[in-house]
Design an enzyme around this catalytic site. Structure first.
Site, PDB file in Angstrom:
ATOM      1  N   ARG A   1       0.876  -1.185   0.000  1.00  0.00           N
ATOM      2  CA  ARG A   1       0.000   0.000   0.000  1.00  0.00           C
ATOM      3  C   ARG A   1       0.904   1.222   0.000  1.00  0.00           C
ATOM      4  O   ARG A   1       1.777   1.374   0.850  1.00  0.00           O
ATOM      5  CB  ARG A   1      -0.942  -0.005   1.203  1.00  0.00           C
ATOM      6  CG  ARG A   1      -0.278  -0.086   2.559  1.00  0.00           C
ATOM      7  CD  ARG A   1      -1.273   0.178   3.687  1.00  0.00           C
ATOM      8  NE  ARG A   1      -0.722  -0.189   4.979  1.00  0.00           N
ATOM      9  CZ  ARG A   1       0.114   0.559   5.701  1.00  0.00           C
ATOM     10  NH1 ARG A   1       0.505   1.731   5.237  1.00  0.00           N
ATOM     11  NH2 ARG A   1       0.566   0.131   6.873  1.00  0.00           N
TER      12      ARG A   1
ATOM     13  N   HIS B   1      -1.884   3.357   6.550  1.00  0.00           N
ATOM     14  CA  HIS B   1      -2.808   2.264   6.864  1.00  0.00           C
ATOM     15  C   HIS B   1      -4.247   2.751   6.767  1.00  0.00           C
ATOM     16  O   HIS B   1      -5.089   2.118   6.136  1.00  0.00           O
ATOM     17  CB  HIS B   1      -2.514   1.729   8.264  1.00  0.00           C
ATOM     18  CG  HIS B   1      -3.452   0.662   8.716  1.00  0.00           C
ATOM     19  ND1 HIS B   1      -3.470  -0.593   8.162  1.00  0.00           N
ATOM     20  CD2 HIS B   1      -4.419   0.664   9.654  1.00  0.00           C
ATOM     21  CE1 HIS B   1      -4.402  -1.321   8.747  1.00  0.00           C
ATOM     22  NE2 HIS B   1      -4.999  -0.583   9.646  1.00  0.00           N
TER      23      HIS B   1
ATOM     24  N   TYR C   1       7.765   3.958   9.941  1.00  0.00           N
ATOM     25  CA  TYR C   1       8.130   2.535   9.959  1.00  0.00           C
ATOM     26  C   TYR C   1       8.522   1.993   8.585  1.00  0.00           C
ATOM     27  O   TYR C   1       8.866   0.823   8.460  1.00  0.00           O
ATOM     28  CB  TYR C   1       6.982   1.695  10.545  1.00  0.00           C
ATOM     29  CG  TYR C   1       5.627   1.888   9.874  1.00  0.00           C
ATOM     30  CD1 TYR C   1       5.273   1.176   8.735  1.00  0.00           C
ATOM     31  CD2 TYR C   1       4.696   2.794  10.403  1.00  0.00           C
ATOM     32  CE1 TYR C   1       4.043   1.359   8.135  1.00  0.00           C
ATOM     33  CE2 TYR C   1       3.463   2.982   9.799  1.00  0.00           C
ATOM     34  CZ  TYR C   1       3.136   2.257   8.670  1.00  0.00           C
ATOM     35  OH  TYR C   1       1.914   2.440   8.074  1.00  0.00           O
TER      36      TYR C   1
END
Length: 363
Positions: free
Chosen positions: A262, A266, A276
């Site tokens: 993606r 999120h 991250y």
């Protein structure tokens, strides 16, 4: 211990990644090439382009405060739409919250998709003939539900399957194993799709499980597991078509792991992927973009052009504009409506509250 390690290695070696198109849009596995006409290939591209525009506009609408909960989909179009395109109208979709595109192409109107994002009950009402449940918010809960739906289809003698989606994070839930184990034991016509975008919310897949793949977990429940290049729409379609054929022929469920990515956060609820994910990793996966890859393939065949793509982009923008306008005109959901839908008979402690809200809403 040495013998156990050898057995594990033998299992892991069985899971090679299925790929039809490489990053340059070249066919590298003619044997796996699905039997699709030029028109069907163009339809797949149309759906991916349309969905990418829908994602961009949905992010913009979310930032404007005109949508509620939204989980970006860019990068996962091949995984989402390649699986859905292999389905038939009578099949059932049990989606996760990122899987609204599959619902739309299965028949859910755009307006209802927007209302779902806003938390409006109308957005959770599937039109007649659209076999789907509302997107599941609880991670992995849809997997056990899909096993039950699939068993129901089998017992009713239906020529259809139940397909469900989760991410790599969902594969770490107990429901994941339980649902697959149940479906496998009863040879229920289910397809379990794990879209491995590597990070769940923010935890790298390598820290979620010691298994090298999610696909190999199918071995534990006695069903086939397939590892697929999730940025290759033809490979995804081929794997899903085979899984569906198996299911309707009474051969039971299949687990499909699509290796995808993606590009956005999120969800739009405050996630920051730069905390991250590295820029190098983002760049690596951008080179695998499913739209770029498939576009090259179609252009090489002489059946796609920039002009055709621009028409799809403009159509998507027009449809989205009309749908969000319709969503804006839909009467807002009230607290009393929520209470009335939740209870056949209100508990005593809510009756007084309902009266208070009814008075406010009447003003």
């Amino acid at each position: 211990m040495a013998r156990k390690k050898t057995i594990l290695q033998k299992v892991e070696e069985q899971f090679e990644t299925l790929q039809v198109l490489n990053e340059e849009g070249e066919v590298v596995n003619q044997d796996a090439m699905p039997d699709l006409s030029d028109e069907q290939l163009k339809e797949l591209m149309t759906r991916m382009v349309y969905t990418r525009i829908l994602d961009q506009r949905s992010i913009s609408l979310n930032r404007q405060g005109r949508l509620g909960f939204y989980a970006p989909t860019a990068g996962q179009e091949a995984s989402q739409l390649g699986t859905q395109y292999a389905l038939e109208k009578q099949d059932w979709i049990l989606p996760g919250y990122r899987d609204v595109p599959q619902l739309i192409w299965h028949g859910l109107p755009l307006t209802k998709a927007f209302l779902f994002s806003r938390g409006h009950y109308v957005g959770n009402q599937m039109p007649e003939g659209v076999n789907a449940l509302s997107p599941q918010i609880i991670i992995g809960a849809q997997i056990t539900q899909a096993a039950g739906v699939a068993l129901g289809l089998k017992k009713r003698g239906k020529d259809s399957v139940a397909i469900t989606y989760t991410g790599d994070g969902g594969a770490s839930q107990g429901d994941f194993y339980e649902g697959m184990n149940f479906a496998g034991a009863y040879k229920a016509p289910a397809i379990f799709v794990v879209q491995n975008n590597r990070f769940a919310i923010s935890t790298p897949v390598e820290k979620q499980s010691a298994a090298k793949t999610v696909a190999q977990k199918a071995v534990a429940v006695g069903i086939p597991g397939v590892l697929v290049d999730g940025m290759d729409v033809l490979a995804v379609y081929a794997a899903t078509k085979e899984a569906r054929d198996r299911a309707v022929n009474g051969e039971g469920p299949t687990l499909i792991e699509t290796l995808t990515y993606r590009y956005g956060p999120h969800t739009m609820a405050g996630d920051d992927p730069t905390r991250y994910r590295t820029e190098d990793l983002d760049n690596e996966w951008e080179k695998k973009d499913p739209l770029v890859r498939f576009r090259k393939f179609l252009e090489n065949k002489g059946i796609w052009s920039q002009e055709e793509e621009e028409k799809v982009v403009e159509q998507a923008k027009e449809d989205i504009k009309a749908a969000i306008k319709e969503a804006d005109q839909t009467p807002k959901q009230t607290v009393t409506q929520l209470m009335d839908m939740m209870y056949e008979e209100l508990p005593y402690n809510l009756k007084e509250q309902r009266e208070e809200y009814a008075a406010k809403e009447s003003k």
